[in-house]
Design a protein around this motif. Structure first.
Motif, short mmCIF file in Angstrom:
data_model
loop_
_atom_site.label_atom_id
_atom_site.label_comp_id
_atom_site.label_asym_id
_atom_site.label_seq_id
_atom_site.Cartn_x
_atom_site.Cartn_y
_atom_site.Cartn_z
N TYR A 259 0.81 -1.20 0.00
CA TYR A 259 0.00 0.00 0.00
C TYR A 259 0.85 1.27 0.00
N GLN A 260 2.16 1.12 -0.23
CA GLN A 260 3.06 2.27 -0.14
C GLN A 260 3.24 2.99 -1.47
N LEU A 261 3.34 2.25 -2.57
CA LEU A 261 3.69 2.85 -3.85
C LEU A 261 2.47 3.25 -4.66
N SER A 262 2.59 4.35 -5.38
CA SER A 262 1.54 4.79 -6.29
C SER A 262 1.73 4.10 -7.64
N PRO A 263 0.70 4.10 -8.50
CA PRO A 263 0.88 3.53 -9.84
C PRO A 263 2.04 4.17 -10.60
N GLY A 264 2.23 5.49 -10.42
CA GLY A 264 3.35 6.17 -11.07
C GLY A 264 4.69 5.68 -10.57
N ASP A 265 4.79 5.47 -9.24
CA ASP A 265 6.03 4.92 -8.67
C ASP A 265 6.37 3.59 -9.32
N ILE A 266 5.38 2.74 -9.41
CA ILE A 266 5.59 1.40 -9.96
C ILE A 266 5.98 1.46 -11.43
N TYR A 267 5.29 2.31 -12.19
CA TYR A 267 5.54 2.42 -13.63
C TYR A 267 6.99 2.84 -13.90
N PHE A 268 7.44 3.89 -13.23
CA PHE A 268 8.79 4.39 -13.50
C PHE A 268 9.86 3.44 -12.95
N PHE A 269 9.58 2.77 -11.84
CA PHE A 269 10.53 1.79 -11.32
C PHE A 269 10.73 0.65 -12.31
N LYS A 270 9.64 0.14 -12.84
CA LYS A 270 9.74 -0.97 -13.78
C LYS A 270 10.47 -0.56 -15.06
N LYS A 271 10.28 0.70 -15.48
CA LYS A 271 11.02 1.18 -16.65
C LYS A 271 12.52 1.20 -16.37
N ASN A 433 8.94 0.99 4.10
CA ASN A 433 7.84 0.37 3.36
C ASN A 433 8.06 0.45 1.86
N SER A 434 8.61 1.56 1.39
CA SER A 434 8.88 1.70 -0.05
C SER A 434 9.94 0.71 -0.50
N VAL A 435 11.01 0.58 0.28
CA VAL A 435 12.07 -0.36 -0.08
C VAL A 435 11.51 -1.78 -0.10
N ARG A 436 10.68 -2.12 0.86
CA ARG A 436 10.07 -3.44 0.87
C ARG A 436 9.26 -3.68 -0.40
N ALA A 437 8.50 -2.68 -0.82
CA ALA A 437 7.68 -2.83 -2.02
C ALA A 437 8.56 -2.96 -3.27
N TYR A 438 9.57 -2.13 -3.39
CA TYR A 438 10.49 -2.24 -4.54
C TYR A 438 11.20 -3.60 -4.53
N TYR A 439 11.54 -4.06 -3.36
CA TYR A 439 12.22 -5.35 -3.21
C TYR A 439 11.33 -6.49 -3.73
N GLU A 440 10.04 -6.45 -3.38
CA GLU A 440 9.12 -7.47 -3.86
C GLU A 440 9.01 -7.45 -5.38
N ILE A 441 8.96 -6.26 -5.96
CA ILE A 441 8.88 -6.15 -7.42
C ILE A 441 10.15 -6.70 -8.05
N LEU A 442 11.29 -6.38 -7.48
CA LEU A 442 12.56 -6.88 -8.02
C LEU A 442 12.66 -8.39 -7.93
N LYS A 443 12.20 -8.96 -6.83
CA LYS A 443 12.24 -10.42 -6.69
C LYS A 443 11.40 -11.08 -7.77
N ARG A 444 10.23 -10.51 -8.02
CA ARG A 444 9.36 -11.05 -9.06
C ARG A 444 9.98 -10.87 -10.44
N ALA A 445 10.54 -9.69 -10.70
CA ALA A 445 11.12 -9.39 -12.02
C ALA A 445 12.32 -10.28 -12.30
N THR A 446 13.16 -10.49 -11.32
CA THR A 446 14.37 -11.30 -11.55
C THR A 446 14.03 -12.77 -11.64
N THR A 447 12.98 -13.21 -10.96
CA THR A 447 12.53 -14.60 -11.09
C THR A 447 12.03 -14.86 -12.48
N GLU A 448 11.26 -13.89 -13.01
CA GLU A 448 10.71 -14.04 -14.35
C GLU A 448 11.82 -14.04 -15.40
N ASP A 449 12.89 -13.26 -15.15
CA ASP A 449 14.02 -13.22 -16.08
C ASP A 449 14.75 -14.56 -16.11
#
Length: 449
Positions: A259-271, A433-449
Motif C-alpha cells: 500500500y506504499q507505492l503509487s501507480p506512477g512509482d511502480i511504472y517508473f521503477f519498472k522502466k 515500506n517503499s524499499v520493501r515494495a520495490y524489493y518485492e517487485i525486483l524479486k518477481r522481475a528477476t525470477t521471471e528473467d
C-alpha cells in the motif's frame, strides 16, 4: 517461523491427481490420539496457495504450520475441488478442521467456527485500458473468469439469484493467473481479494480494483462435535499469537509493502529496471557477496535513495547512488563517493552494520526493516522508538509495533523525553515500506528473467 513435516493428499481435481492418493472416507483419529493434523481446504482458497509443484504458501498456511509445530504434530492437507465437497467431508469428520472456506450463513449451525484472524474484501478487478465498472449490472455480457470452486465463484452464484443475466466461467486457475490474463486483455473481469489486486498492480500496472462485492471472515472451521481439547488448543494458540504480535507480524509480511507505492512509482521503477539496473547489477551483486545481503534488497534501497542516479546529491551533504554522508563513507572504508561500485559497497556495509548492532532477540525480517529505518534516520532514532514501544507496552522487537512509534519522534512532547531527540520518524517508516515494495517487485522481475 517453525516448520513441520507435511504430507499432501488430494481428491481428484479436474480429472487428474496432483499427488498422493484419494484420502480415506473414514473419520480421522480423535485429536487426543492422533499423530497427524488433518486439514481440509479447496484448490483455490483465499490466502492459501499451492503451486504446480505442490508447495504451499500464504498466511493461512503459515498459521496452520505454526499451530502444528506448537502441538508437535505433522500436517496432512486434503485439497478438495469445491466448497460443498469440502464441507461434506468436514461434516463426516474426515479432517480435524478446514481452512480457506467461506461457509454460507445457512450452514454455520452445522459446524464450530474458530476465531476470526483476517477479513477478506472481494473486489471486481478490471483492466485500466477499459472503463471502470461501477455496479454489477455492467458486468452482464462480459467475459468473466473466476477460480473454480472458490469463494469468488460462490459469491457470484449468490448474486445470480437476483441478477439472472450474470454469467461467468469457472476455470482451474488461481487468482494470480487470472489477474495476469486480465493484464493481457484475455478476459474482461475477475473477482479477487483486494490485497491480491493491489499486489498484482505492482507487477501488472493495468490491473485495478473496481467496486467491492462482499467482505468475508477468515477462520478455521471445525466439525460440530469436535473435541473440546482441540478447540481449547486453537483458542489458546490464537490468543497467544495476538498478544505476542505474531499474528500482526504475519499480516504485515503479506500486506505491509503493497500500500506504499503509487501507480506512477511502480511504472517508473519498472522502466528503470530495464534501462538503468543492468549496468548496476554487477556492483549490487558484488556487494551482496561481501555482505551477505540480497543484492535485490540493496538495489531497492538504492532506488529509494537516488532512483539509481550515481550523481545524486542532497543539500544535507549525502551523495551517490546510496546517498551516504562523508562520515559514514569514511567509517565504511570508502574514500571516493563518486565511485559507483564503492558507493554501493559502502551502503551495503553500513546496512549490515546496522543489522548487527540491533539486539540479538530481534528476529528476521524485522531486523532488516529496522535496519532500513536506521539507515534513514540513524540508529539512535530506532533505539528511541524501541524505548517508546516499551512505554506503550508494545513489542520493541517487532517492526509492526516499532513503525507505530517512529512517527512519535516528530512530536515535541515525546522528543523531549527520549535520548536522541526530535527526528522525522515518519520518513523512516515511508522509506522502509517503499524499499520493501520495490524489493518485492525486483524479486518477481528477476525470477521471471
Amino acid at each position: 517461523m517453525c516448520t513441520v513435516k507435511i504430507r499432501f493428499a488430494t481428491i481428484i481435481l479436474y480429472g487428474v491427481f496432483l499427488s498422493g492418493c484419494i484420502p480415506s472416507d473414514k473419520p480421522v483419529s480423535p485429536f487426543a490420539m492422533t499423530n497427524e493434523l488433518v486439514v481440509i481446504t479447496i484448490a483455490h482458497a483465499d490466502n492459501f496457495h499451492i503451486d504446480s509443484e505442490g508447495n504451499f504458501s500464504g498466511i493461512t498456511y503459515d498459521l496452520v504450520n505454526e499451530f502444528a509445530a506448537e502441538i508437535g504434530l505433522e500436517i496432512r492437507f486434503i485439497v478438495m475441488p469445491r466448497l460443498e465437497l469440502a464441507l461434506a467431508a468436514l461434516k463426516q469428520h474426515r479432517a480435524h478442521f478446514a481452512i480457506g472456506l467461506d461457509i454460507p450463513d445457512q450452514y454455520t449451525y452445522r459446524f464450530i467456527l474458530g476465531p476470526v484472524y483476517l477479513h477478506t474484501h472481494h473486489q471486481i478487478a478490471f483492466n485500466a485500458g477499459s472503463s471502470e465498472p461501477t455496479d454489477i449490472q455492467q458486468l452482464i455480457g462480459k467475459l468473466i473468469e473466476v477460480p473454480v470452486g472458490s469463494t469468488h465463484e460462490n459469491l457470484l452464484q449468490k448474486m445470480k439469484v437476483k441478477i439472472p443475466g450474470l454469467a461467468w466461467s469457472a476455470v482451474p486457475q488461481s487468482s494470480e493467473l487470472l489477474l495476469t490474463k486480465l493484464e493481457k486483455g484475455e478476459i474482461d473481469y475477475t473477482v479477487a481479494d483486494s490485497l491480491h489486486i493491489k499486489k498484482a498492480n505492482h507487477f501488472h500496472h493495468r490491473v485495478k480494483g473496481a467496486f467491492e462485492l462482499d467482505v468475508s471472515a477468515s477462520r478455521w472451521i471445525f466439525p460440530k462435535y469436535t473435541e473440546k481439547l482441540l478447540i481449547d488448543k486453537v483458542n489458546e494458540f490464537f490468543e497467544r499469537i495476538k498478544q505476542e504480535g505474531v499474528l500482526g507480524q504475519l499480516l504485515d509480511s503479506y500486506s505491509g509493502p503493497y500500500y506504499q507505492l503509487s501507480p506512477g512509482d511502480i511504472y517508473f521503477f519498472k522502466k528503470k529496471i530495464h534501462s538503468r539496473l543492468p549496468a548496476l547489477k554487477k556492483y549490487f551483486m558484488q556487494a551482496a557477496r561481501i555482505t551477505g545481503i540480497d543484492w535485490r534488497l540493496l538495489a531497492a534501497l538504492a532506488y529509494q535513495e537516488s532512483h539509481w542516479n550515481q550523481r545524486a546529491k542532497s543539500p544535507t551533504g549525502v551523495s551517490g547512488i546510496m546517498m551516504l554522508t562523508r562520515e559514514t563513507a569514511r567509517r565504511m572504508g570508502i574514500d571516493n563517493l563518486a565511485d559507483t561500485r564503492m558507493n554501493i559497497l559502502g551502503g551495503a556495509r553500513y546496512l549490515k552494520l546496522l543489522k548487527e548492532k540491533l539486539p540479538e532477540n530481534v528476529p528476521e525480517p524485522d531486523r532488516t526493516w529496522m535496519a532500513l529505518a536506521a539507515y534513514n534516520q540513524g540508529y539512535g532514532r530506532v533505539i528511541d522508538a524501541r524505548a517508546l514501544a516499551r512505554r506503550f507496552n508494545l513489542n520493541p522487537d517487532l517492526w509492526i509495533d516499532l513503525k507505530k512509534m517512529l512517527p512519535l519522534l516528530n512530536k515535541q512532547h515525546y522528543a523531549e523525553e527520549i535520548k536522541y531527540g526530535h527526528a522525522r520518524g515518519d520518513e523512516a517508516v515511508t522509506l522502509t515500506n517503499s524499499v520493501r515494495a520495490y524489493y518485492e517487485i525486483l524479486k518477481r522481475a528477476t525470477t521471471e528473467d
